[in-house]
Scaffold this motif. Structure first.
Motif, PDB file in Angstrom:
ATOM      1  N   GLY A 195       5.544  20.084   3.247  1.00 52.99           N
ATOM      2  CA  GLY A 195       4.296  19.550   3.510  1.00 52.99           C
ATOM      3  C   GLY A 195       4.438  18.024   3.598  1.00 52.99           C
ATOM      4  N   LEU A 196       3.278  17.305   3.653  1.00 53.37           N
ATOM      5  CA  LEU A 196       3.143  15.959   3.690  1.00 53.37           C
ATOM      6  C   LEU A 196       2.729  15.305   2.405  1.00 53.37           C
ATOM      7  CD1 LEU A 196       0.049  15.301   4.000  1.00 53.37           C
ATOM      8  CD2 LEU A 196       0.300  15.638   6.366  1.00 53.37           C
ATOM      9  N   ALA A 197       2.756  13.907   2.250  1.00 55.33           N
ATOM     10  CA  ALA A 197       2.262  13.538   0.911  1.00 55.33           C
ATOM     11  C   ALA A 197       1.930  11.966   1.061  1.00 55.33           C
ATOM     12  CB  ALA A 197       3.464  13.465  -0.257  1.00 55.33           C
ATOM     13  N   ILE A 198       1.377  11.405  -0.172  1.00 53.74           N
ATOM     14  CA  ILE A 198       1.276  10.193  -0.334  1.00 53.74           C
ATOM     15  C   ILE A 198       2.073   9.560  -1.308  1.00 53.74           C
ATOM     16  CG2 ILE A 198      -0.577   8.363  -0.613  1.00 53.74           C
ATOM     17  CD1 ILE A 198      -2.720  10.184   0.606  1.00 53.74           C
ATOM     18  N   VAL A 199       2.862   8.642  -0.986  1.00 54.75           N
ATOM     19  CA  VAL A 199       3.627   7.950  -1.993  1.00 54.75           C
ATOM     20  C   VAL A 199       3.828   6.502  -1.977  1.00 54.75           C
ATOM     21  CG1 VAL A 199       5.206  10.332  -2.437  1.00 54.75           C
ATOM     22  CG2 VAL A 199       5.855   8.249  -0.659  1.00 54.75           C
ATOM     23  N   ASN A 200       4.727   6.041  -2.955  1.00 51.84           N
ATOM     24  CA  ASN A 200       4.767   4.423  -2.862  1.00 51.84           C
ATOM     25  C   ASN A 200       5.723   4.379  -1.736  1.00 51.84           C
ATOM     26  OD1 ASN A 200       7.755   3.844  -3.906  1.00 51.84           O
ATOM     27  ND2 ASN A 200       6.971   5.192  -5.378  1.00 51.84           N
ATOM     28  N   PRO A 201       5.783   3.050  -1.035  1.00 52.76           N
ATOM     29  CA  PRO A 201       6.456   2.870   0.097  1.00 52.76           C
ATOM     30  C   PRO A 201       7.929   2.259  -0.368  1.00 52.76           C
ATOM     31  CG  PRO A 201       5.404   1.090  -0.310  1.00 52.76           C
ATOM     32  CD  PRO A 201       4.652   1.954  -1.339  1.00 52.76           C
ATOM     33  N   LEU A 202       8.337   1.997  -1.568  1.00 50.25           N
ATOM     34  CA  LEU A 202       9.542   1.579  -2.017  1.00 50.25           C
ATOM     35  C   LEU A 202      10.549   2.971  -1.810  1.00 50.25           C
ATOM     36  CD1 LEU A 202       7.977  -0.624  -3.459  1.00 50.25           C
ATOM     37  CD2 LEU A 202       9.841  -0.736  -4.932  1.00 50.25           C
ATOM     38  N   THR A 203      10.135   4.126  -2.313  1.00 52.73           N
ATOM     39  CA  THR A 203      10.820   5.376  -2.379  1.00 52.73           C
ATOM     40  C   THR A 203      10.663   5.933  -0.925  1.00 52.73           C
ATOM     41  OG1 THR A 203      10.143   5.814  -4.697  1.00 52.73           O
ATOM     42  CG2 THR A 203      10.955   7.699  -3.350  1.00 52.73           C
ATOM     43  N   ALA A 204       9.509   5.853  -0.521  1.00 51.18           N
ATOM     44  CA  ALA A 204       9.484   6.313   1.313  1.00 51.18           C
ATOM     45  C   ALA A 204      10.571   5.605   2.056  1.00 51.18           C
ATOM     46  CB  ALA A 204       7.924   5.969   1.588  1.00 51.18           C
ATOM     47  N   VAL A 220       2.261  17.926  -0.617  1.00 48.14           N
ATOM     48  CA  VAL A 220       3.031  17.792  -1.699  1.00 48.14           C
ATOM     49  C   VAL A 220       2.445  16.938  -2.815  1.00 48.14           C
ATOM     50  CG1 VAL A 220       5.446  17.252  -2.642  1.00 48.14           C
ATOM     51  CG2 VAL A 220       5.228  18.384  -0.417  1.00 48.14           C
ATOM     52  N   SER A 221       1.889  17.059  -4.021  1.00 51.13           N
ATOM     53  CA  SER A 221       1.250  16.122  -4.870  1.00 51.13           C
ATOM     54  C   SER A 221       2.488  15.831  -6.215  1.00 51.13           C
ATOM     55  CB  SER A 221       0.055  16.956  -5.336  1.00 51.13           C
ATOM     56  OG  SER A 221      -0.839  17.653  -4.540  1.00 51.13           O
ATOM     57  N   LEU A 222       1.906  14.764  -6.778  1.00 52.85           N
ATOM     58  CA  LEU A 222       2.428  14.268  -7.890  1.00 52.85           C
ATOM     59  C   LEU A 222       1.679  14.941  -8.849  1.00 52.85           C
ATOM     60  CD1 LEU A 222       2.192  10.494  -7.088  1.00 52.85           C
ATOM     61  CD2 LEU A 222       4.333  11.813  -7.646  1.00 52.85           C
ATOM     62  N   SER A 223       2.216  15.042 -10.197  1.00 50.06           N
ATOM     63  CA  SER A 223       1.712  15.700 -11.290  1.00 50.06           C
ATOM     64  C   SER A 223       0.122  15.396 -11.586  1.00 50.06           C
ATOM     65  CB  SER A 223       2.468  15.325 -12.660  1.00 50.06           C
ATOM     66  OG  SER A 223       3.856  15.961 -12.338  1.00 50.06           O
ATOM     67  N   LEU A 224      -0.384  16.289 -12.197  1.00 47.08           N
ATOM     68  CA  LEU A 224      -1.886  15.979 -12.237  1.00 47.08           C
ATOM     69  C   LEU A 224      -2.224  14.721 -13.178  1.00 47.08           C
ATOM     70  CD1 LEU A 224      -3.152  19.683 -13.022  1.00 47.08           C
ATOM     71  CD2 LEU A 224      -4.067  18.095 -11.385  1.00 47.08           C
ATOM     72  N   ASN A 225      -1.460  14.372 -14.154  1.00 45.36           N
ATOM     73  CA  ASN A 225      -1.565  13.114 -14.890  1.00 45.36           C
ATOM     74  C   ASN A 225      -1.292  12.066 -14.310  1.00 45.36           C
ATOM     75  OD1 ASN A 225       0.823  13.750 -15.295  1.00 45.36           O
ATOM     76  ND2 ASN A 225       0.876  13.469 -17.563  1.00 45.36           N
ATOM     77  N   ASP A 226      -0.510  11.897 -13.214  1.00 41.51           N
ATOM     78  CA  ASP A 226      -0.140  10.528 -12.596  1.00 41.51           C
ATOM     79  C   ASP A 226      -1.165   9.950 -12.153  1.00 41.51           C
ATOM     80  OD1 ASP A 226       2.589   9.439 -11.135  1.00 41.51           O
ATOM     81  OD2 ASP A 226       0.572   9.187 -10.029  1.00 41.51           O
ATOM     82  N   PRO A 227      -1.340   8.618 -12.487  1.00 39.70           N
ATOM     83  CA  PRO A 227      -2.543   7.486 -12.093  1.00 39.70           C
ATOM     84  C   PRO A 227      -2.887   7.819 -10.442  1.00 39.70           C
ATOM     85  CG  PRO A 227      -0.664   6.126 -12.842  1.00 39.70           C
ATOM     86  CD  PRO A 227      -0.347   7.734 -13.242  1.00 39.70           C
ATOM     87  N   TYR A 228      -1.704   7.532  -9.727  1.00 38.13           N
ATOM     88  CA  TYR A 228      -1.689   7.767  -8.160  1.00 38.13           C
ATOM     89  C   TYR A 228      -2.400   9.122  -7.715  1.00 38.13           C
ATOM     90  CZ  TYR A 228       0.356   3.029  -8.007  1.00 38.13           C
ATOM     91  OH  TYR A 228       0.704   1.750  -8.406  1.00 38.13           O
ATOM     92  N   ARG A 229      -1.891  10.175  -8.288  1.00 37.94           N
ATOM     93  CA  ARG A 229      -2.614  11.353  -8.215  1.00 37.94           C
ATOM     94  C   ARG A 229      -3.902  11.479  -8.269  1.00 37.94           C
ATOM     95  NH1 ARG A 229      -1.415  17.014  -8.438  1.00 37.94           N
ATOM     96  NH2 ARG A 229      -3.453  18.173  -8.048  1.00 37.94           N
ATOM     97  N   ASP A 287       0.892  -1.255  -0.061  1.00 37.27           N
ATOM     98  CA  ASP A 287      -0.117   0.089  -0.049  1.00 37.27           C
ATOM     99  C   ASP A 287       0.703   1.336   0.043  1.00 37.27           C
ATOM    100  OD1 ASP A 287      -2.514  -1.100  -0.325  1.00 37.27           O
ATOM    101  OD2 ASP A 287      -2.786  -1.368   2.048  1.00 37.27           O
ATOM    102  N   GLU A 288       0.424   2.418  -0.639  1.00 37.44           N
ATOM    103  CA  GLU A 288       0.887   3.482  -0.526  1.00 37.44           C
ATOM    104  C   GLU A 288       0.904   4.033   1.026  1.00 37.44           C
ATOM    105  OE1 GLU A 288       0.973   6.460  -3.476  1.00 37.44           O
ATOM    106  OE2 GLU A 288       2.102   4.464  -4.298  1.00 37.44           O
ATOM    107  N   VAL A 289       1.759   4.936   1.370  1.00 41.06           N
ATOM    108  CA  VAL A 289       2.241   5.301   2.630  1.00 41.06           C
ATOM    109  C   VAL A 289       1.920   7.168   2.628  1.00 41.06           C
ATOM    110  CG1 VAL A 289       3.249   3.320   3.213  1.00 41.06           C
ATOM    111  CG2 VAL A 289       4.483   5.218   2.464  1.00 41.06           C
ATOM    112  N   CYS A 290       2.087   7.458   3.859  1.00 37.54           N
ATOM    113  CA  CYS A 290       2.125   8.763   3.947  1.00 37.54           C
ATOM    114  C   CYS A 290       3.298   8.976   4.569  1.00 37.54           C
ATOM    115  CB  CYS A 290       1.028   9.553   5.098  1.00 37.54           C
ATOM    116  SG  CYS A 290       1.020  11.131   5.283  1.00 37.54           S
ATOM    117  N   VAL A 291       4.171  10.335   3.918  1.00 41.41           N
ATOM    118  CA  VAL A 291       5.442  10.722   4.431  1.00 41.41           C
ATOM    119  C   VAL A 291       5.300  12.031   5.008  1.00 41.41           C
ATOM    120  CG1 VAL A 291       6.825   9.239   2.897  1.00 41.41           C
ATOM    121  CG2 VAL A 291       5.873  11.240   1.940  1.00 41.41           C
ATOM    122  N   LEU A 292       5.924  12.152   6.143  1.00 44.11           N
ATOM    123  CA  LEU A 292       5.929  13.387   6.780  1.00 44.11           C
ATOM    124  C   LEU A 292       7.329  13.938   7.244  1.00 44.11           C
ATOM    125  CD1 LEU A 292       3.880  11.262   8.214  1.00 44.11           C
ATOM    126  CD2 LEU A 292       2.401  13.533   8.965  1.00 44.11           C
TER     127      LEU A 292
END
Length: 306
Positions: free
Chosen positions: A239-248, A195-204, A167-172
């Motif tokens: 800010g905080l964000a929601i991202v993939n856990p690998l990068t987190a 902090v958001s990913l670009s508008l066309n990103d599927p996870y965004r 699952d995606e996670v929240c980073v702070l």
């Protein structure tokens, strides 16, 4: 003159190396009389003596030494071919081409390559980074041995297998008030800079839809195209964000913290292998290394999130 046979040359070489018919027979896994008989035939074929018998040993003549120079060179070539075949059989050298989404060149491929090279140190792995859909198009064109993607549907002309789903996670950032909570709801995030990913990103798109279902929207202060840059901005306290856990996980502990979400946003990684590209025998070994690294990531994530 009758033609020399491969067996005669083999016996001659063994005699030059061993110095006696008995030891030459041991090298050839045959009998001493057989070696003596083949030597007699060889000397008859070439028309001159190759060895002098001195105190039970065979002393090569000058003609034998001259002949052996050519034989030795021929066997060097054969030994080189055999050594190359052994390296290929044991994967001690070779090349492997990999294409992946940019996030995977930071998060999963370095660990997988470390595992792979521990067993196949002589192999050269080339890694290319490309975004979808160009990544899938190049795999369909059979340009790479193996690929990593977020999609779960195989592109044309390829075979796809799941590698990892988390699952995606929240980073702070350090000091954020929400770090007091063990898990976060989307409602918790609404009041804070995001902090958001670009508008066309599927996870965004998935994340924005989830907020919209709550009748809310994140307070986006930064938009950026990659999870790596998202984490870099979060680490700076923007800010905080929601991202993939690998990068987190790659950023965790460096002024950045991870919290699980109560809502699931599945993040999938798949391995793609072209169907029509000549089979690279290293692909299976590299795929095994990817699976080992995926298992390690699951364990690290579970340990980090408690």
């Amino acid at each position: 003159m009758a033609a020399l046979t491969h067996r005669q040359i083999e016996v001659f070489r063994a005699l030059m190396l061993a110095g006696s018919a008995t030891r030459a027979a041991e090298l050839l896994y045959t009998s001493q009389p057989t070696v003596s008989r083949e030597l007699a035939r060889l000397e008859q074929t070439v028309g001159f003596a190759l060895f002098e018998r001195v105190h039970g040993r065979l002393r090569p003549t000058m003609a034998a030494l001259t002949l052996y120079d050519d034989v030795r060179l021929a066997y060097v070539g054969l030994e080189r071919v055999a050594a190359t075949a052994a390296r290929l059989r044991e994967f001690r050298d070779g090349q492997l081409s990999v294409i992946a989404l940019p996030a995977f060149t930071h998060a999963i491929l370095p660990g997988a390559c470390r595992r792979f090279h521990a067993a196949h140190a002589g192999v050269s792995v080339s890694v290319a980074a490309q975004e979808s859909p160009v990544l899938e198009e190049w795999l369909t064109a059979q340009r790479y041995d193996v690929g990593l993607t977020e999609h779960d549907v195989a592109p044309a002309g390829t075979v796809l297998a799941p590698l990892l789903e988390v699952d995606e996670v929240c980073v702070l950032p350090d000091g954020h008030p929400l770090l007091a909570k063990a898990a976060l709801d989307l409602d918790d995030l609404v009041a804070h800079p995001f902090v958001s990913l670009s508008l066309n990103d599927p996870y965004r798109i998935l994340i924005d839809d989830a907020f919209a279902q709550l009748g809310a929207a994140p307070r986006s202060v930064i938009e950026t195209p990659s999870a790596v840059s998202v984490c870099a901005f979060v680490r700076q306290g923007l800010g905080l964000a929601i991202v993939n856990p690998l990068t987190a996980l790659d950023f965790a502990g460096r002024d950045l913290h991870i919290r699980p979400l109560t809502r699931s946003f599945p993040f999938r990684v798949s391995v793609i292998v072209p169907e029509h590209r000549p089979k690279n025998l290293l692909v299976d070994a590299f795929t095994a290394a990817l699976h080992d690294e995926a298992d390690a990531i699951r364990q690290r994530l579970a340990a980090y999130l408690g």
